[in-house]
Scaffold this active site. Structure first.
Site, PDB file in Angstrom:
ATOM      1  N   GLU A 177       0.822  -1.209   0.000  1.00  0.00           N
ATOM      2  CA  GLU A 177       0.000   0.000   0.000  1.00  0.00           C
ATOM      3  C   GLU A 177       0.855   1.257   0.000  1.00  0.00           C
ATOM      4  O   GLU A 177       1.904   1.320   0.635  1.00  0.00           O
ATOM      5  CB  GLU A 177      -0.947   0.000   1.209  1.00  0.00           C
ATOM      6  CG  GLU A 177      -1.920  -1.164   1.243  1.00  0.00           C
ATOM      7  CD  GLU A 177      -2.931  -1.142   0.098  1.00  0.00           C
ATOM      8  OE1 GLU A 177      -2.938  -0.178  -0.685  1.00  0.00           O
ATOM      9  OE2 GLU A 177      -3.705  -2.106  -0.020  1.00  0.00           O
ATOM     10  N   ASN A 224      -0.500   7.534   0.354  1.00  0.00           N
ATOM     11  CA  ASN A 224      -1.772   8.212   0.593  1.00  0.00           C
ATOM     12  C   ASN A 224      -2.864   7.293   1.128  1.00  0.00           C
ATOM     13  O   ASN A 224      -3.756   7.743   1.841  1.00  0.00           O
ATOM     14  CB  ASN A 224      -2.220   8.917  -0.691  1.00  0.00           C
ATOM     15  CG  ASN A 224      -1.318  10.095  -1.002  1.00  0.00           C
ATOM     16  OD1 ASN A 224      -1.376  11.125  -0.336  1.00  0.00           O
ATOM     17  ND2 ASN A 224      -0.449   9.942  -1.996  1.00  0.00           N
ATOM     18  N   HIS A 279      -2.569  16.041 -11.888  1.00  0.00           N
ATOM     19  CA  HIS A 279      -1.948  14.807 -11.396  1.00  0.00           C
ATOM     20  C   HIS A 279      -2.240  13.717 -12.414  1.00  0.00           C
ATOM     21  O   HIS A 279      -3.397  13.331 -12.626  1.00  0.00           O
ATOM     22  CB  HIS A 279      -2.502  14.381 -10.033  1.00  0.00           C
ATOM     23  CG  HIS A 279      -2.026  13.009  -9.639  1.00  0.00           C
ATOM     24  ND1 HIS A 279      -2.881  12.005  -9.208  1.00  0.00           N
ATOM     25  CD2 HIS A 279      -0.776  12.442  -9.649  1.00  0.00           C
ATOM     26  CE1 HIS A 279      -2.183  10.909  -8.962  1.00  0.00           C
ATOM     27  NE2 HIS A 279      -0.912  11.148  -9.226  1.00  0.00           N
ATOM     28  N   PHE A 281      -3.760   9.657  -4.363  1.00  0.00           N
ATOM     29  CA  PHE A 281      -2.958  10.876  -4.479  1.00  0.00           C
ATOM     30  C   PHE A 281      -3.864  12.041  -4.881  1.00  0.00           C
ATOM     31  O   PHE A 281      -3.805  13.125  -4.287  1.00  0.00           O
ATOM     32  CB  PHE A 281      -1.852  10.670  -5.517  1.00  0.00           C
ATOM     33  CG  PHE A 281      -0.815  11.760  -5.566  1.00  0.00           C
ATOM     34  CD1 PHE A 281       0.422  11.583  -4.962  1.00  0.00           C
ATOM     35  CD2 PHE A 281      -1.065  12.955  -6.225  1.00  0.00           C
ATOM     36  CE1 PHE A 281       1.397  12.583  -5.017  1.00  0.00           C
ATOM     37  CE2 PHE A 281      -0.102  13.960  -6.291  1.00  0.00           C
ATOM     38  CZ  PHE A 281       1.129  13.780  -5.679  1.00  0.00           C
TER      39      PHE A 281
END
Length: 445
Positions: free
Chosen positions: A69, A72, A308, A405
């Site tokens: 993981e 974030n 992003h 994110f």
């Protein structure tokens, strides 16, 4: 010792009003540990009763997350653990959350950079976290605990049989381990494991627990079935949010203030390269998160497009809703024209080849590209936060579908007071027929 624990709790409660809190807690004495009965955390021998003569001291809750993981998602799991600690302290127990050190994450791939045993203070404001819930760094735990020992590790897992008769219900049981344990016994009978890169850390006992439910479902287990001083919940992502998108969730999320040096670096980049300042952008930030209550639509943002663009594993893991580089650039140019912006800031995990292609297709693209010396100081996690901070201040933002994110940037912009229409946007796949946009989760104060 009881009066010390009470004194610590009172100090923490008082900090809710003064917004200051000492990072260190007073050294506490370990509760006696009965190794013979440790294996069965649900046995009668581990049930706390009124006849217990020893006063209960401060107890420590540690946790870890499935190794693959990312940064974030781990921030999201922190919110769940903070909620659990609130439940425990609400019932009168004295608990402190031990922050798991950062390191060895999938996306942190910078070569020749030491990225282990990183304390939370390098990425977040501990003072801000402590206003919401009592927390300490792992090395503080070692100092207070008298050594690198964890009394009980509970490895959380789902139920092997799934939902019984297709019915979902909250429950917790001691069960055989479904997967092979990543812990092994040493010659002294202690359990060794990853423990965030601290090889000297040992656990006295490891038990597998099947859990199905919200984080607070573990409170009765920790209060009634386990009396040891330190308990670690491994695979903590198994537990769900207690109050997703509610006040408790947002209180914890808002308390996750980025470390000041990272914000300052991001602000300097904005001012130098993007003609963006808090005054001109109407994004004035309060160091006290409890006073940060910006009205939606009040933030203007800097004169640039924030982007992003997730690549790498998303290219094959989310083929349908991730665009090609040409498709992404086409959308970026369309948004720049629509919002009359001539600058674009890009946060991406694209590899070297793709970055060259992006630069060719989008010459005006700007990125935060630290020197090797700066990277050694900031770490990959710090660079990611700076990217998020800059994207959070853009006039308009577009992110990647189902990326945590991007989700964290959404939340940051919500905190700053941006119009939701400028925040909850994502790229669509080149051939995606239905391109559903992200959900707006409004802050609850």
């Amino acid at each position: 010792m009881a009066h010390r624990a009470v004194h610590i709790l009172r100090l923490w409660t008082a900090s809710l009003y003064s917004c200051t809190l000492s990072v260190s807690f007073v050294l506490v004495t370990l509760v006696a540990f009965n190794a013979a009965n440790a294996d069965d955390v649900f046995s009668a021998s581990h049930t706390a009763t009124a006849s217990t003569s020893m006063a209960r001291d401060l107890r420590y809750l540690l946790y870890d997350v499935n190794p693959p993981e990312g940064f974030n998602l781990r921030r999201d799991v922190y919110i769940r653990m903070a909620s659990l600690v609130k439940t425990l302290t609400k019932d009168g127990d004295d608990w402190v959350l031990v922050l798991p050190p950062w390191g060895r994450l999938y996306h942190w791939q910078s070569p020749d950079i030491y990225q282990l045993r990183i304390p939370w203070g390098e990425f977040f404001s501990l003072t801000s976290l402590q206003v919401n819930v009592p927390v300490i760094e792992y090395e503080e735990f070692i100092a207070e605990n008298g050594g690198p020992f964890i009394d009980q590790v509970l490895v959380l897992q789902n139920y092997a049989e799934g939902w019984t008769d297709g019915k979902w219900e909250e429950k917790v049981d001691k069960r055989p381990c479904i997967e092979k344990l990543i812990y092994s016994k040493d010659k002294q009978g202690f359990y060794r494991g990853w423990f965030w890169g601290y090889e000297e850390t040992r656990a006295r006992n490891v038990t597998c627990i099947s859990a199905q439910g919200h984080a607070s479902i573990m409170a009765p287990v920790l209060q009634k079935n386990i009396t040891v001083t330190s308990v670690m919940l491994d695979r903590a992502e198994t537990l769900l949010h207690d109050h997703y998108a509610g006040k408790d969730y947002w209180d914890t999320r808002r308390s996750m203030v980025f470390a000041k040096h990272l914000r300052l670096i991001g602000d300097n980049f904005r001012a130098t390269h993007l003609n963006s300042t808090d005054i001109s952008d109407s994004t004035v930030y309060s160091e006290d998160w409890t006073r940060m209550k910006a009205k939606l639509g009040s933030a203007k943002g800097g004169p640039y497009l924030g982007v992003h663009l997730r690549r790498k594993d998303f290219i094959w893991g989310h083929r349908e809703d991730v665009p090609s580089l040409k498709g992404a650039v086409k959308k970026i140019r369309s948004l720049m024209k629509k919002h009359k912006l001539d600058k674009v800031f890009l946060a991406t995990d694209a590899d070297g080849g793709e970055l060259k292609e992006l630069k060719r297709l989008l010459p005006e693209m700007l990125r935060f590209d630290p020197s090797i010396e700066d990277l050694e100081l900031l770490k990959d996690g710090g660079v990611a936060i700076i990217d998020q901070w800059i994207c959070a201040h853009a006039r308009f933002f577009i992110g990647t579908s189902v990326s945590t994110f991007s989700f964290r940037i959404h939340e940051e912009r919500e905190i700053l007071g941006f119009d939701p229409k400028t925040t909850y946007n994502r790229f669509c796949g080149d051939s995606e027929k239905e391109c559903e946009q992200p959900t707006h989760w409004k802050i609850v104060y």
